[in-house]
Write an enzyme that holds these catalytic residues in place. Structure first.
Site, mmCIF file in Angstrom:
data_model
loop_
_atom_site.group_PDB
_atom_site.id
_atom_site.type_symbol
_atom_site.label_atom_id
_atom_site.label_comp_id
_atom_site.label_asym_id
_atom_site.label_seq_id
_atom_site.Cartn_x
_atom_site.Cartn_y
_atom_site.Cartn_z
ATOM 1 N N ASP A 22 0.870 -1.164 0.000
ATOM 2 C CA ASP A 22 0.000 0.000 0.000
ATOM 3 C C ASP A 22 0.915 1.223 0.000
ATOM 4 O OD1 ASP A 22 -2.386 1.483 0.134
ATOM 5 O OD2 ASP A 22 -2.185 1.672 2.298
ATOM 6 N N ASP A 24 0.018 5.088 0.945
ATOM 7 C CA ASP A 24 -0.116 6.084 2.011
ATOM 8 C C ASP A 24 -0.018 5.431 3.382
ATOM 9 O OD1 ASP A 24 -0.763 8.333 0.205
ATOM 10 O OD2 ASP A 24 -2.541 7.150 -0.218
ATOM 11 N N GLY A 72 -7.590 2.983 2.968
ATOM 12 C CA GLY A 72 -7.436 1.901 2.014
ATOM 13 C C GLY A 72 -8.579 1.722 1.042
ATOM 14 N N ARG A 75 -12.341 6.583 -2.604
ATOM 15 C CA ARG A 75 -12.930 7.746 -1.934
ATOM 16 C C ARG A 75 -14.439 7.625 -1.745
ATOM 17 N NH1 ARG A 75 -9.315 10.731 -5.146
ATOM 18 N NH2 ARG A 75 -10.933 11.218 -6.656
ATOM 19 N N SER A 150 -5.704 5.066 -3.775
ATOM 20 C CA SER A 150 -5.556 6.476 -4.114
ATOM 21 C C SER A 150 -5.478 6.663 -5.619
ATOM 22 C CB SER A 150 -4.288 7.040 -3.468
ATOM 23 O OG SER A 150 -4.013 8.335 -3.954
ATOM 24 N N ASN A 152 -4.068 9.194 -6.767
ATOM 25 C CA ASN A 152 -2.873 10.027 -6.900
ATOM 26 C C ASN A 152 -1.604 9.180 -6.746
ATOM 27 O OD1 ASN A 152 -4.538 12.564 -6.677
ATOM 28 N ND2 ASN A 152 -4.896 11.720 -4.651
ATOM 29 N N ASP A 208 -1.362 -1.003 5.910
ATOM 30 C CA ASP A 208 -1.641 -0.353 7.202
ATOM 31 C C ASP A 208 -3.129 -0.243 7.479
ATOM 32 O OD1 ASP A 208 -2.172 1.597 5.242
ATOM 33 O OD2 ASP A 208 -1.770 3.214 6.655
#
Length: 256
Positions: A22, A24, A72, A75, A150, A152, A208
């Site tokens: 992952d 972020d 995770g 959005r 994400s 991004n 995470d």
């Protein structure tokens, strides 16, 4: 000189074909920016809901609520998941909704704008041990991929200076283009493993978020490592299916 974290996990090419990360909160420090953006967004929604209904205002918890409901996940799923937990159901809306609209689509776009503003303001740094571990994996011949909800992902990876150490980045935009459901469904992890030529049983996943750990478990991955960056989520990560829990990637070594 900073003290090195003790090694708690050793990876070997003999046992692992690929490592899937992952982004972020695992490879970069951007989880805090996401959590802050979600808090700004949801606190505004909750205040509006309290004013309209007379219900007490209970703010979004940037640690507990973030991990449980949005970390995770794509959005839009994060918007639905958290608000449903507070008994709030909003219309889906469309991409043409104004930013202030109380729809899933508008709130998802608003969160993206808040995150990008924070990213431009504060920048990105690799998480402790991330660059060293990726470099060690490359020397050992173990492929590395980023698998992130994400949209991004590629930009954040490049901003952190890690893109040349990763063989594949499969982010939320790729998943949407391929029609793959987000975590906790295992599809994005399975697609990344397929592209790298690694059987899931011979891949290690670093996550995470409980949703990401659950996705790896459902995908049958051979080793699932929870990253408990703030020291408060070990039980949650193990409960979702993590085989081991570490605080930072500096605790991982790669056998020659």
């Amino acid at each position: 000189m900073a003290e090195r974290s003790p090694t708690r996990l050793v990876l070997s090419r003999r046992d692992r074909d690929a490592a899937l990360f992952d982004l972020d909160g695992v490879l970069t420090d951007t989880a805090r920016l996401h959590a802050a953006a979600w808090k700004t967004l949801f606190d505004e929604v909750l205040r509006r809901h309290a004013a309209a209904t007379g219900a007490p205002f209970r703010p979004f918890d940037a640690i507990a609520d973030y991990r449980a409901f949005v970390d995770g996940r794509p959005r839009e799923d994060g918007v639905r998941s958290f608000l449903a937990a507070r008994g709030i159901v909003l219309p889906e809306g469309t991409d043409s909704d104004p930013p202030e609209a109380l729809t899933v689509a508008a709130l998802a776009r608003r969160k993206q704008a808040l995150f990008l503003a924070a990213l431009r303001r504060e920048g990105v740094a690799p998480a402790p041990g991330a660059a060293a571990l990726l470099a060690a994996l490359r020397r050992a011949g173990i492929a590395a991929a980023v698998v992130s909800a994400s949209r991004n992902g590629a930009e954040v990876l490049a901003a952190a200076g890690l893109e040349r150490l990763v063989d594949l980045c499969l982010d939320g935009r790729d998943a949407a283009a391929l029609g793959l459901p987000g975590k906790p469904a295992p599809d994005t992890f399975l697609e990344a493993a397929r592209r790298l030529g690694g059987a899931p049983a011979r891949c290690v996943v670093f996550e995470d978020a409980p949703a990401g750990v659950e996705a790896a478990r459902r995908g049958g991955f051979g080793l699932i490592v929870g990253v408990d960056r703030d020291g408060q989520a070990a039980a949650m990560l193990r409960g979702a299916g993590a085989h081991a829990v570490i605080r930072t990637l500096a605790e991982v070594a790669v056998a020659a």
